[in-house]
Motif scaffolding. Structure first.
Motif, PDB file in Angstrom:
ATOM      1  N   LYS A   1     -28.832 -14.355  29.602  1.00 29.08           N
ATOM      2  CA  LYS A   1     -29.635 -13.180  29.928  1.00 29.08           C
ATOM      3  C   LYS A   1     -29.434 -12.142  28.816  1.00 29.08           C
ATOM      4  O   LYS A   1     -28.337 -11.623  28.627  1.00 29.08           O
ATOM      5  N   VAL A   2     -30.511 -11.869  28.077  1.00 29.70           N
ATOM      6  CA  VAL A   2     -30.454 -10.975  26.922  1.00 29.70           C
ATOM      7  C   VAL A   2     -30.867  -9.559  27.334  1.00 29.70           C
ATOM      8  O   VAL A   2     -31.940  -9.350  27.894  1.00 29.70           O
ATOM      9  N   VAL A   3     -29.980  -8.612  27.027  1.00 24.22           N
ATOM     10  CA  VAL A   3     -30.219  -7.195  27.293  1.00 24.22           C
ATOM     11  C   VAL A   3     -30.492  -6.512  25.955  1.00 24.22           C
ATOM     12  O   VAL A   3     -29.787  -6.743  24.969  1.00 24.22           O
TER      13      VAL A   3
ATOM     14  N   HIS B   1     -20.447   8.955  20.350  1.00 21.06           N
ATOM     15  CA  HIS B   1     -19.609   9.735  21.265  1.00 21.06           C
ATOM     16  C   HIS B   1     -19.465   8.984  22.585  1.00 21.06           C
ATOM     17  O   HIS B   1     -20.080   7.933  22.779  1.00 21.06           O
ATOM     18  N   ILE B   2     -18.666   9.518  23.486  1.00 24.39           N
ATOM     19  CA  ILE B   2     -18.338   8.827  24.737  1.00 24.39           C
ATOM     20  C   ILE B   2     -19.588   8.563  25.587  1.00 24.39           C
ATOM     21  O   ILE B   2     -19.655   7.547  26.287  1.00 24.39           O
ATOM     22  N   GLY B   3     -20.564   9.425  25.509  1.00 28.98           N
ATOM     23  CA  GLY B   3     -21.810   9.181  26.245  1.00 28.98           C
ATOM     24  C   GLY B   3     -22.485   7.899  25.769  1.00 28.98           C
ATOM     25  O   GLY B   3     -22.954   7.097  26.578  1.00 28.98           O
ATOM     26  N   HIS B   4     -22.506   7.699  24.448  1.00 34.69           N
ATOM     27  CA  HIS B   4     -23.070   6.462  23.891  1.00 34.69           C
ATOM     28  C   HIS B   4     -22.275   5.245  24.363  1.00 34.69           C
ATOM     29  O   HIS B   4     -22.851   4.247  24.808  1.00 34.69           O
ATOM     30  N   VAL B   5     -20.961   5.332  24.239  1.00 37.46           N
ATOM     31  CA  VAL B   5     -20.105   4.182  24.568  1.00 37.46           C
ATOM     32  C   VAL B   5     -20.256   3.793  26.032  1.00 37.46           C
ATOM     33  O   VAL B   5     -20.425   2.610  26.355  1.00 37.46           O
ATOM     34  N   ARG B   6     -20.244   4.768  26.924  1.00 35.32           N
ATOM     35  CA  ARG B   6     -20.395   4.457  28.356  1.00 35.32           C
ATOM     36  C   ARG B   6     -21.777   3.879  28.654  1.00 35.32           C
ATOM     37  O   ARG B   6     -21.908   2.950  29.438  1.00 35.32           O
ATOM     38  N   TYR B   7     -22.801   4.419  28.029  1.00 33.93           N
ATOM     39  CA  TYR B   7     -24.161   3.916  28.206  1.00 33.93           C
ATOM     40  C   TYR B   7     -24.266   2.458  27.743  1.00 33.93           C
ATOM     41  O   TYR B   7     -24.811   1.600  28.439  1.00 33.93           O
ATOM     42  N   LEU B   8     -23.739   2.179  26.563  1.00 38.88           N
ATOM     43  CA  LEU B   8     -23.815   0.824  26.010  1.00 38.88           C
ATOM     44  C   LEU B   8     -22.983  -0.164  26.821  1.00 38.88           C
ATOM     45  O   LEU B   8     -23.396  -1.300  27.036  1.00 38.88           O
ATOM     46  N   LYS B   9     -21.837   0.289  27.302  1.00 32.12           N
ATOM     47  CA  LYS B   9     -20.986  -0.580  28.118  1.00 32.12           C
ATOM     48  C   LYS B   9     -21.696  -0.956  29.420  1.00 32.12           C
ATOM     49  O   LYS B   9     -21.676  -2.108  29.845  1.00 32.12           O
ATOM     50  N   GLU B  10     -22.359   0.005  30.040  1.00 32.51           N
ATOM     51  CA  GLU B  10     -23.125  -0.266  31.270  1.00 32.51           C
ATOM     52  C   GLU B  10     -24.316  -1.183  30.983  1.00 32.51           C
ATOM     53  O   GLU B  10     -24.639  -2.063  31.770  1.00 32.51           O
ATOM     54  N   SER B  11     -24.949  -0.973  29.835  1.00 30.40           N
ATOM     55  CA  SER B  11     -26.062  -1.836  29.437  1.00 30.40           C
ATOM     56  C   SER B  11     -25.580  -3.276  29.297  1.00 30.40           C
ATOM     57  O   SER B  11     -26.240  -4.209  29.751  1.00 30.40           O
ATOM     58  N   ALA B  12     -24.438  -3.455  28.663  1.00 28.49           N
ATOM     59  CA  ALA B  12     -23.887  -4.804  28.444  1.00 28.49           C
ATOM     60  C   ALA B  12     -23.625  -5.517  29.765  1.00 28.49           C
ATOM     61  O   ALA B  12     -23.780  -6.741  29.853  1.00 28.49           O
TER      62      ALA B  12
ATOM     63  N   VAL C   1     -20.790  -5.274  22.221  1.00 23.63           N
ATOM     64  CA  VAL C   1     -22.057  -5.353  21.492  1.00 23.63           C
ATOM     65  C   VAL C   1     -22.106  -6.690  20.758  1.00 23.63           C
ATOM     66  O   VAL C   1     -21.176  -7.044  20.033  1.00 23.63           O
ATOM     67  N   ASP C   2     -23.195  -7.428  20.950  1.00 17.58           N
ATOM     68  CA  ASP C   2     -23.320  -8.730  20.306  1.00 17.58           C
ATOM     69  C   ASP C   2     -24.115  -8.673  19.004  1.00 17.58           C
ATOM     70  O   ASP C   2     -23.733  -9.306  18.025  1.00 17.58           O
ATOM     71  N   TYR C   3     -25.223  -7.941  19.007  1.00 20.30           N
ATOM     72  CA  TYR C   3     -26.077  -7.869  17.820  1.00 20.30           C
ATOM     73  C   TYR C   3     -26.647  -6.464  17.664  1.00 20.30           C
ATOM     74  O   TYR C   3     -26.969  -5.811  18.654  1.00 20.30           O
TER      75      TYR C   3
ATOM     76  N   THR D   1     -32.723  -1.753  28.746  1.00 19.72           N
ATOM     77  CA  THR D   1     -32.073  -0.600  29.370  1.00 19.72           C
ATOM     78  C   THR D   1     -32.436   0.673  28.625  1.00 19.72           C
ATOM     79  O   THR D   1     -32.611   0.676  27.410  1.00 19.72           O
ATOM     80  N   LYS D   2     -32.518   1.732  29.403  1.00 19.22           N
ATOM     81  CA  LYS D   2     -32.804   3.047  28.856  1.00 19.22           C
ATOM     82  C   LYS D   2     -32.114   4.072  29.740  1.00 19.22           C
ATOM     83  O   LYS D   2     -31.787   3.796  30.899  1.00 19.22           O
ATOM     84  N   GLY D   3     -31.907   5.261  29.223  1.00 17.74           N
ATOM     85  CA  GLY D   3     -31.251   6.316  29.979  1.00 17.74           C
ATOM     86  C   GLY D   3     -32.051   6.740  31.196  1.00 17.74           C
ATOM     87  O   GLY D   3     -33.282   6.696  31.187  1.00 17.74           O
ATOM     88  N   ALA D   4     -31.329   7.143  32.227  1.00 19.23           N
ATOM     89  CA  ALA D   4     -31.960   7.527  33.497  1.00 19.23           C
ATOM     90  C   ALA D   4     -32.724   8.845  33.404  1.00 19.23           C
ATOM     91  O   ALA D   4     -33.281   9.312  34.395  1.00 19.23           O
ATOM     92  N   ASP D   5     -32.788   9.430  32.204  1.00 17.35           N
ATOM     93  CA  ASP D   5     -33.652  10.599  32.025  1.00 17.35           C
ATOM     94  C   ASP D   5     -35.111  10.162  31.891  1.00 17.35           C
ATOM     95  O   ASP D   5     -36.012  10.990  31.866  1.00 17.35           O
ATOM     96  N   TYR D   6     -35.339   8.842  31.827  1.00 15.31           N
ATOM     97  CA  TYR D   6     -36.688   8.268  31.839  1.00 15.31           C
ATOM     98  C   TYR D   6     -36.980   7.691  33.213  1.00 15.31           C
ATOM     99  O   TYR D   6     -36.074   7.434  33.999  1.00 15.31           O
ATOM    100  N   THR D   7     -38.265   7.460  33.450  1.00 12.33           N
ATOM    101  CA  THR D   7     -38.697   6.708  34.627  1.00 12.33           C
ATOM    102  C   THR D   7     -39.616   5.609  34.104  1.00 12.33           C
ATOM    103  O   THR D   7     -40.020   5.642  32.940  1.00 12.33           O
TER     104      THR D   7
END
Length: 156
Positions: free
Chosen positions: A23-25, A35-46, A88-90, A112-118
């Motif tokens: 399953k490719v994300v 910054h930590i916001g990026h890292v947490r976002y990417l970790k959740e995406s993974a 992160v794979d690629y 995946t995208k930030g929850a500031d979008y719908t």
């Protein structure tokens, strides 16, 4: 450790991974000052799949989106830094302001995208859905952004 690959390579890689029922994300962004916001976002995406692919806005794209003073870090430094994150794979750099064309080529299982979008406000949603993918929204870390980091530095 992930790999920085080009656009042709990532299309082939994703095709092979999907044949293996992986399953490719896919997610994307400028990720200028990590910054930590990026890292947490990417970790959740993974966590949404087996393989995480990051589409990274090129320097020229960041400049168009964020203004003449950006990016702070060049695309190669940003790509290498992201690829060093264990989940992160690629990482693939793209020139356009939106990854729609890249999404159409890769056809990830999940975008995946930030929850500031719908789903209604996300320009890439139509492309993802028409290719059989699904969109997941990830909660952002409040107050954490590259813009805020830059403002804090400028106040010193």
């Amino acid at each position: 450790m992930g790999q920085v690959v080009n656009r042709i390579e990532i299309v082939e890689i994703v095709e092979d991974l999907k044949k293996q029922n992986k399953k490719v994300v896919f997610t994307n962004g400028c990720f200028d000052i990590l910054h930590i916001g990026h890292v947490r976002y990417l970790k959740e995406s993974a966590k949404c799949g087996d393989i995480l692919v990051i589409g990274l806005n090129s320097d020229s794209s960041v400049k168009r989106l964020k203004g003449e003073t950006r990016p702070i870090n060049n695309e190669f430094d940003r790509a290498e830094l992201l690829s060093e994150l264990g989940f992160v794979d690629y990482v693939v750099i793209f020139e356009q302001d939106s990854p729609v064309e890249l999404l159409d080529e890769i056809k990830p299982n999940i975008y995946t995208k930030g929850a500031d979008y719908t789903i209604e406000t996300l320009p890439e949603a139509e492309t993802v859905l028409k290719n059989g993918g699904k969109v997941e929204f990830i909660n952002l870390v409040e107050g954490k952004s590259t813009t805020n980091v830059i403002k804090k530095i400028e106040q010193k």
